[in-house]
Write a protein that holds these residues in place. Structure first.
Motif, PDB file in Angstrom:
ATOM      1  N   ALA A 467      56.169  -6.492 -38.306  1.00 36.81           N
ATOM      2  CA  ALA A 467      56.701  -5.151 -38.572  1.00 36.81           C
ATOM      3  C   ALA A 467      56.862  -4.354 -37.282  1.00 36.81           C
ATOM      4  CB  ALA A 467      55.783  -4.412 -39.541  1.00 36.81           C
ATOM      5  N   GLU A 468      55.898  -4.466 -36.376  1.00 32.77           N
ATOM      6  CA  GLU A 468      55.992  -3.742 -35.105  1.00 32.77           C
ATOM      7  C   GLU A 468      57.160  -4.251 -34.266  1.00 32.77           C
ATOM      8  OE1 GLU A 468      52.087  -4.310 -33.553  1.00 32.77           O
ATOM      9  OE2 GLU A 468      51.268  -2.508 -34.543  1.00 32.77           O
ATOM     10  N   GLU A 469      57.389  -5.555 -34.298  1.00 34.43           N
ATOM     11  CA  GLU A 469      58.542  -6.112 -33.581  1.00 34.43           C
ATOM     12  C   GLU A 469      59.841  -5.621 -34.214  1.00 34.43           C
ATOM     13  OE1 GLU A 469      61.008  -7.898 -31.049  1.00 34.43           O
ATOM     14  OE2 GLU A 469      58.818  -7.757 -30.810  1.00 34.43           O
ATOM     15  N   MET A 470      59.885  -5.501 -35.538  1.00 34.95           N
ATOM     16  CA  MET A 470      61.070  -4.984 -36.213  1.00 34.95           C
ATOM     17  C   MET A 470      61.289  -3.510 -35.859  1.00 34.95           C
ATOM     18  SD  MET A 470      60.397  -6.810 -39.912  1.00 34.95           S
ATOM     19  CE  MET A 470      61.849  -6.209 -40.749  1.00 34.95           C
ATOM     20  N   ASP A 471      60.190  -2.771 -35.644  1.00 34.92           N
ATOM     21  CA  ASP A 471      60.306  -1.375 -35.220  1.00 34.92           C
ATOM     22  C   ASP A 471      60.917  -1.300 -33.816  1.00 34.92           C
ATOM     23  OD1 ASP A 471      59.849   1.447 -34.972  1.00 34.92           O
ATOM     24  OD2 ASP A 471      58.019   0.982 -33.858  1.00 34.92           O
ATOM     25  N   ARG A 472      60.474  -2.199 -32.926  1.00 35.68           N
ATOM     26  CA  ARG A 472      61.004  -2.194 -31.568  1.00 35.68           C
ATOM     27  C   ARG A 472      62.473  -2.577 -31.534  1.00 35.68           C
ATOM     28  NH1 ARG A 472      55.650  -4.121 -30.492  1.00 35.68           N
ATOM     29  NH2 ARG A 472      56.288  -6.286 -30.796  1.00 35.68           N
TER      30      ARG A 472
END
Length: 758
Positions: A467-472
């Motif tokens: 999810a954090e990678e998708m946010d980035r």
């Protein structure tokens, strides 16, 4: 071996006349005795109306597992029910569902089936069980008329659906289902063993999305999951739902006597056997002529159509023109109208023979079948027992015939039938933590409701990192402590839960759509020149338009089929686990795989003879996955250099041949490659990898069972009487190198060297 068929089964095989030629093709015959029922009364009280209905249907005595499931559900437990085919699992989960709805009229239940056909079939069984009009039922899938969808959402007590509709039609519009989700007391997951690989990994995300929305409505429904054949029921349930459950595996149902035949087609040349497709067609035709009901399973769409054509031709030649119309095929890719026509004919008994893919492996009730014919090993012991279990019901004897193909794995099983009949079924492999699948499911979940980090943990380990990678990358936006999906249109329609991704290719002929297939499959089955078989007719692909996701085909009768040749290039990434084997080593590692379809072969319909090879110019496809890297002992001065490629290539073939037995998968779920001097080590190496982006746990299983895997590969080669390698032990129809540079003896030397280092 006693080759005498029991009297009750002599009829179905009477057309063989049991001469020496027919008997010689029976490699193994084994009979399983009948089993008597074990009955038990449930300890929990049952609603009087439901009890009365059971008595009216003559079902007042429950099997032991049905009673145990009812009691566990009434005590509020989540349940996994694992019993044999035709053991009454439908009643086991419908009784708790109806009990809840009758006792508390506002209660709701949701039953999830893998296919539309199975849901329609189960609706009929549930309607017969409902004691009165106070419990309303409804099927909600892609075929449900729009005029009926509103009433089903608002009024139905029990809704029957499939994972696809849940994913794309219910969860994205969950506001319209708010009252249903608040009152949802029971979720049924039928045919749990189907949820393996990519499909199962996606379904795990879909189930978690459903449970998350129920929790938001302050509701925690119970779950009952069922399966006939699975080796790790509790583990699969936990991966699908994130919960633990009580496993009930005591089977109280009776079982008829069943006879298993392992059939090996005869040689028609020095090193070539008669095509298994022809043998299956002969067996099906003979059974139909004896007025028996038979179901023939095939691993691929194309073989389904080939067997149908041969069967109809054989029936017409023997004067059975009417009989030829009583045989039909059934597989994915048919239009809705075609599927419904076939299903209707099947349920009404108009068809005597059905040539199918594993779409009919599931528990659709098609009446009493006399026999099942399996065109090749289905890919797993679980599927073998699931398919074989379709023949014979209660006290009616059944016959299951496995027709072996001329390839190493199936000839190995012909020599070692106990590997199927005497070995427990495999565990189901699925990986909800697959990063590619997680990313797609998190997009859908964030659209339905913004995701809190605490909720993301429920989607599995590593989900928060994804999810954090998708946010980035901008796919999700993290604001005010929540992950938002920054678009108004649901992403669910772009996520194919039955495939690795990519838009489907639609197939057209003369302006009419005749089917569809995934993009990766189209590269290998709808390229220019590809032969596409559909309900007994053949088509040749003229164009493959990737931009507009369509292929144009023209009707054309040909006497061949096509098969692509694919080349793989591997780039190892990080090592996950390493095990030393003397001077060798086996590594579980991340891999980047680039595949290119180089050409296609035209092969004769009556066997595996290659008629012509034509080059293709298609774009390469790249994906990251998990695989095994086997670094072999380094070359030494004085080694016979000419034998090195023969041994390395032969080792790759031997390992790939038996890998499905230990990974619990179809051979198409795995890929492989071999190198005499791999660039990363400058030494010989063999790679076996999950043929799915992100991996689904198959390579991990091979790594954990490495010793037994090596031993089976060695036994495969040693048990075959040939000297230099043959189709029964080493040659493969899928070899990128056309079975050149293969050596049985040097491959055996390498296997013994590896085993000495364990």
């Amino acid at each position: 071996m006693d080759k005498e068929i029991p009297n009750e089964l002599g009829g179905p095989l009477a057309f063989l006349r049991w001469d020496d030629a027919a008997a010689a093709q029976i490699a193994h015959l084994e009979e399983l005795p009948e089993k008597h029922a074990v009955y038990r009364n449930p300890q929990s009280p049952m609603h009087p109306g439901l009890q009365a209905r059971l008595e009216q249907l003559g079902m007042e005595n429950l099997y032991a597992h049905q009673a145990a499931c009812f009691d566990a559900a009434m005590q509020g437990e989540d349940v996994v029910l694992v019993t044999g085919t035709n053991s009454g699992k439908t009643l086991a989960y419908n009784l708790p569902a109806l009990q809840m709805c009758l006792s508390e009229p506002m209660s709701r239940a949701l039953s999830i089936f893998p296919t539309k056909a199975l849901a329609q079939d189960q609706l009929g069984k549930l309607e017969a069980l409902v004691p009165g009009p106070e419990v309303r039922l409804g099927v909600f899938d892609g075929d449900t008329p729009k005029s009926q969808r509103g009433p089903i959402k608002k009024l139905a007590h029990v809704v029957l659906t499939n994972p696809d509709m849940l994913h794309v039609g219910i969860l994205p519009g969950h506001e319209q289902w708010a009252r249903f989700l608040k009152a949802l007391r029971l979720i049924v997951i039928d045919e749990m063993h189907v949820y393996r690989g990519v499909f199962g990994s996606h379904v795990a995300g879909v189930i978690r999305r459903l449970l998350r929305l129920c929790e938001w409505h302050r509701n925690r429904p119970q779950i009952i999951a069922c399966s006939a054949t699975v080796g790790n029921a509790g583990e699969v349930f936990e991966k699908l739902t994130g919960r633990t459950a009580r496993v009930i595996d005591e089977d109280g149902a009776p079982r008829s006597r069943r006879t298993f035949v392992f059939w090996n087609p005869p040689y028609i040349g020095a090193n070539e056997r008669l095509s298994a497709n022809i043998v299956c067609a002969e067996l099906v035709a003979g059974l139909v002529e004896e007025d028996k009901r038979v179901l023939a399973f095939n691993r691929a769409r194309i073989t389904t159509e080939i067997v149908l054509r041969h069967t109809r031709r054989r029936l017409k030649q023997s004067g059975g023109a009417v009989r030829a119309t009583q045989v039909e095929s059934y597989r994915a890719g048919y239009t809705v109208r075609e599927r419904r026509e076939i299903e209707k004919s099947l349920f009404q008994g108009d068809l005597r023979g059905l040539i199918a893919t594993n779409a009919m492996e599931l528990g659709v009730d098609i009446g009493g079948l006399d026999a099942v014919v399996m065109n090749g090993y289905p890919g797993s012991r679980a599927s073998f027992w699931q398919q074989a279990g379709r023949a014979g019901r209660r006290t009616h004897p059944g016959l299951a015939i496995l027709v072996a193909h001329d390839d190493p794995l199936e000839q190995f099983l012909i020599r070692r039938p106990e590997m199927v009949l005497g070995t427990p079924v495999e565990s189901v492999a699925l990986s909800p933590a697959n990063p590619q699948i997680l990313a797609q499911q998190l997009r859908c979940a964030a659209y339905e409701r913004p995701l809190a980090p605490s909720e993301i943990a429920g989607f599995g380990s590593g989900a928060l990192d994804v999810a954090e990678e998708m946010d980035r990358s901008g796919v999700l936006e993290f604001r005010r402590g929540l992950f938002f999906y920054p678009a108004f249109e649901s992403p669910a329609g772009q996520v194919d839960i039955r495939g690795a991704g990519g838009a489907a290719i639609r197939l057209f002929s003369e302006g009419e759509e005749i089917g569809s297939m995934e993009r990766w499959r189209a590269f290998q089955a709808a390229h220019e020149g590809a032969v596409y078989l559909h309900r007994g007719r053949s088509y040749v692909a003229q164009t493959l338009d990737l931009e507009h996701h369509r292929a144009e085909l023209v009707p054309q009768e040909v006497d061949y089929y096509t098969q692509t040749r694919v080349q793989s290039v591997l780039e190892p990434k990080v090592d996950l686990r390493v095990r030393r084997l003397g001077e060798a080593a086996v590594r579980l590692c991340g891999l980047r795989v680039t595949e290119c379809v180089l050409s296609y072969l035209k092969k004769s319909l009556d066997g595996e003879r290659v008629l012509e090879e034509t080059p293709l110019d298609l774009p390469p496809s790249t994906f990251e996955t998990v695989g095994l890297r086997l670094d072999l002992p380094p070359l030494r001065e004085g080694d016979a250099l000419e034998s090195v490629p023969l041994g390395v290539h032969g080792l790759e073939h031997a390992l790939m041949a038996v890998a499905p037995l230990f990974a619990g998968c179809d051979r198409r779920d795995l890929g492989s490659a071999w190198y005499v001097a791999f660039p990363g080590s400058l030494g010989p190496a063999v790679f076996i990898f999950d043929h799915t982006p992100g991996g689904i746990g198959l390579s991990e299983r091979l790594y954990e069972g490495f010793e037994a895997w090596l031993d089976a590969a060695r036994t495969l080669l040693e048990s075959c009487p040939c000297e230099e390698g043959c189709p029964a032990c080493l040659l493969s129809a899928h070899c990128e190198s056309a079975n050149e540079a293969l050596g049985k003896r040097p491959a055996l030397r390498l296997l013994r060297t590896l085993q000495s280092g364990l």
